[in-house]
Design an enzyme around this catalytic site. Structure first.
Site, PDB file in Angstrom:
ATOM      1  N   GLN A 146      -2.188  28.875 -52.537  1.00 12.43           N
ATOM      2  CA  GLN A 146      -2.165  27.536 -53.122  1.00 12.43           C
ATOM      3  C   GLN A 146      -3.493  26.792 -53.035  1.00 12.43           C
ATOM      4  O   GLN A 146      -3.836  26.034 -53.938  1.00 12.43           O
ATOM      5  CB  GLN A 146      -1.074  26.719 -52.423  1.00 12.43           C
ATOM      6  CG  GLN A 146      -0.764  25.392 -53.074  1.00 12.43           C
ATOM      7  CD  GLN A 146       0.575  24.867 -52.595  1.00 12.43           C
ATOM      8  OE1 GLN A 146       1.619  25.246 -53.084  1.00 12.43           O
ATOM      9  NE2 GLN A 146       0.547  24.001 -51.598  1.00 12.43           N
ATOM     10  N   GLU A 170      -4.520  18.619 -57.208  1.00 10.53           N
ATOM     11  CA  GLU A 170      -5.305  18.026 -56.128  1.00 10.53           C
ATOM     12  C   GLU A 170      -6.792  17.953 -56.459  1.00 10.53           C
ATOM     13  O   GLU A 170      -7.617  17.733 -55.582  1.00 10.53           O
ATOM     14  CB  GLU A 170      -5.058  18.799 -54.832  1.00 10.53           C
ATOM     15  CG  GLU A 170      -3.593  18.724 -54.418  1.00 10.53           C
ATOM     16  CD  GLU A 170      -3.308  19.395 -53.094  1.00 10.53           C
ATOM     17  OE1 GLU A 170      -4.237  19.977 -52.502  1.00 10.53           O
ATOM     18  OE2 GLU A 170      -2.152  19.331 -52.655  1.00 10.53           O
ATOM     19  N   ASP A 180      -4.785  27.611 -47.676  1.00  8.14           N
ATOM     20  CA  ASP A 180      -3.376  27.243 -47.569  1.00  8.14           C
ATOM     21  C   ASP A 180      -2.630  28.231 -48.444  1.00  8.14           C
ATOM     22  O   ASP A 180      -2.677  28.154 -49.671  1.00  8.14           O
ATOM     23  CB  ASP A 180      -3.126  25.809 -48.039  1.00  8.14           C
ATOM     24  CG  ASP A 180      -1.638  25.461 -48.054  1.00  8.14           C
ATOM     25  OD1 ASP A 180      -0.824  26.289 -47.576  1.00  8.14           O
ATOM     26  OD2 ASP A 180      -1.280  24.377 -48.538  1.00  8.14           O
ATOM     27  N   LYS A 208       2.070  15.277 -42.419  1.00  5.52           N
ATOM     28  CA  LYS A 208       2.317  14.585 -43.683  1.00  5.52           C
ATOM     29  C   LYS A 208       3.352  13.501 -43.420  1.00  5.52           C
ATOM     30  O   LYS A 208       4.493  13.803 -43.054  1.00  5.52           O
ATOM     31  CB  LYS A 208       2.838  15.560 -44.740  1.00  5.52           C
ATOM     32  CG  LYS A 208       1.844  16.627 -45.163  1.00  5.52           C
ATOM     33  CD  LYS A 208       2.503  17.631 -46.104  1.00  5.52           C
ATOM     34  CE  LYS A 208       1.497  18.621 -46.666  1.00  5.52           C
ATOM     35  NZ  LYS A 208       2.167  19.686 -47.472  1.00  5.52           N
ATOM     36  N   ARG A 260      -0.321  14.598 -50.021  1.00  6.42           N
ATOM     37  CA  ARG A 260       0.588  15.457 -50.776  1.00  6.42           C
ATOM     38  C   ARG A 260      -0.014  15.686 -52.154  1.00  6.42           C
ATOM     39  O   ARG A 260      -0.931  14.982 -52.570  1.00  6.42           O
ATOM     40  CB  ARG A 260       1.979  14.828 -50.930  1.00  6.42           C
ATOM     41  CG  ARG A 260       2.734  14.551 -49.654  1.00  6.42           C
ATOM     42  CD  ARG A 260       2.864  15.744 -48.727  1.00  6.42           C
ATOM     43  NE  ARG A 260       3.591  16.889 -49.240  1.00  6.42           N
ATOM     44  CZ  ARG A 260       4.853  17.198 -48.912  1.00  6.42           C
ATOM     45  NH1 ARG A 260       5.534  16.403 -48.089  1.00  6.42           N
ATOM     46  NH2 ARG A 260       5.427  18.293 -49.372  1.00  6.42           N
TER      47      ARG A 260
END
Length: 424
Positions: free
Chosen positions: A162, A204, A241, A336, A365
């Site tokens: 990811q 992101e 990640d 988070k 997030r």
């Protein structure tokens, strides 16, 4: 003078165009705190529940129920209480919800109020949020883990993992770290374009090229770090990640982009090989959220050399973290705020990690807003690391810009975590 006099919650949109909750909390002295709640794309099964309305409106993703809960039931329960009593307020909301995962009122309602209360109290005290929450010792600026290539659930490309991140540990200040990251980001854009890859960005802000393997992505990043004038493994390290839960099927890791399927032991060995080949110092969610045996194998293989971060594994939950500590699994927790749903529980998770010599990484997030609260919380908790995306998209840059402001405000007291985060 800090008694809560009003709560005004509303439905706004996040960076993906989906509804989320924003809350304003007003105090007796006129102070006001505002907080907007983020939302994840790859979510852990054990996270607190984000309450959505269902139905046709916003394709079922509306948050009017959570907004109503904040404006009525939650306000009725905490109205008149001093905002400085954060733990009391959070506990009242948790008990009012009455479920183990905040599914009745919604973690998005509870968290919005919780953070807005803290921000209102900080304003009333005349302190910046990081100082109000963290006290006089809050002075450590975190190393940013900058997600410059996106894959998995964050992008429409074949890459299984990811996030591919750079960590500018060689900087002396957060401002310099941001500059280094920006230079590598723009160099990477040129390198990808020169090889015929698209330079569209994912959720992101990182690039989402049609690469097929982790090695291909890592090679591009290493080359870009060098072309930007930095030394991989000295000035800038790398992080992953994997979000492995997303491709864990029937007890195996199915890497469709790479065309192979791995058992837990083989997956752990593959990640250890990548960490040996490239200057990788952090791997997040290398194994699936409930593959405890796989996590143990990975920790035994690589835990003394690199940071192994539990995100879906721990979901910012102190109880799950304590289980991991007891089993000797991972050595770091991703934090988070919306995974657990209140400021008090978030701070408890960080404290639990630090007491066990686990590191903590404050994180955004994939669905974000212009709210920059996590920048303050990273400094308040002396985490030393923050994940808040790439060097594009205002929802990501809002956090970097806030860290630059905090560093400026701290003056000579400011310290940049830098190489202190490296294990081994």
């Amino acid at each position: 003078m800090t008694a809560i006099t009003d709560i005004i919650a509303r439905e706004i949109l996040d960076s993906r165009g989906n509804p989320t909750v924003e809350v304003d909390v007003y105090l007796e002295d006129g102070s006001m705190g505002r907080a907007a709640v983020p939302s994840g794309a790859s979510t852990g099964a054990h996270e607190a529940v984000e309450l959505r309305d269902g139905g046709k409106r916003y394709l079922g993703k509306g948050v009017e129920k959570a907004v109503e809960a904040a404006n009525t039931e939650i306000f009725d329960a905490i109205g008149g209480i001093d905002a400085e009593n954060q733990i009391q307020i959070d506990n009242i909301m948790i008990e009012l919800d009455g479920t183990p995962n905040k599914s009745r009122l919604g973690a998005n309602a509870i968290l919005g109020v919780s953070l807005a209360v803290a921000k209102a109290a900080a304003q009333a005290s005349g302190l910046p949020l990081y100082r109000y929450v963290g006290g006089a010792s809050a002075s450590l600026l975190p190393v940013p883990m900058m997600n410059i290539i996106n894959g998995g659930a964050h992008a429409d490309n074949p890459i299984d993992f990811q996030e591919f991140m750079i960590l500018p540990v060689g900087a002396d200040t957060i401002a310099e770290a941001v500059r280094m990251g920006s230079e590598v980001f723009h160099t990477l854009r040129k390198e990808l374009a020169a090889q015929g890859h698209n330079t569209n960005v994912g959720d992101e802000g990182g690039f989402a090229p049609g690469l097929k393997s982790a090695s291909e992505a890592l090679d591009f990043i290493v080359k870009s770090v060098e072309k930007a004038g930095y030394k991989p493994g000295e000035d800038i390290y790398l992080g992953l990640d994997c979000a492995s839960t997303e491709f864990f099927k029937d007890g195996k890791y199915v890497l469709e982009g790479e065309g192979r399927t791995l058992e837990s032991g083989a997956m752990a060995e593959y990640l250890a090989e990548l960490a040996a080949k490239y200057p990788i110092i952090s791997i997040e969610d290398g194994m699936a959220e409930d593959d405890w045996d796989g996590w143990k194998a990975l920790t035994d293989l690589a835990g003394k050399k690199i940071q192994l971060v539990g995100d879906d594994l721990f979901v910012t939950n102190s109880a799950r973290l304590r289980d991991g500590i007891r089993m000797g699994v991972a050595n770091s927790i991703l934090v988070k705020v919306n995974q657990i749903g209140s400021l008090t529980e978030t701070l408890d998770a960080v404290n639990t990690a630090h007491k066990a010599a686990y590191t903590a990484v404050m994180s955004h997030r994939s669905g974000e807003t212009e709210d920059s609260t996590i920048a303050d919380l990273a400094v308040a908790t002396n985490c030393g690391q923050i994940k808040t995306g790439s060097l594009s998209r205002s929802d990501r840059l809002a956090k970097y810009n806030q860290l630059i402001r905090i560093e400026e405000g701290l003056g000579p007291q400011a310290q940049y975590a830098g190489r202190s985060i490296i294990r081994g």
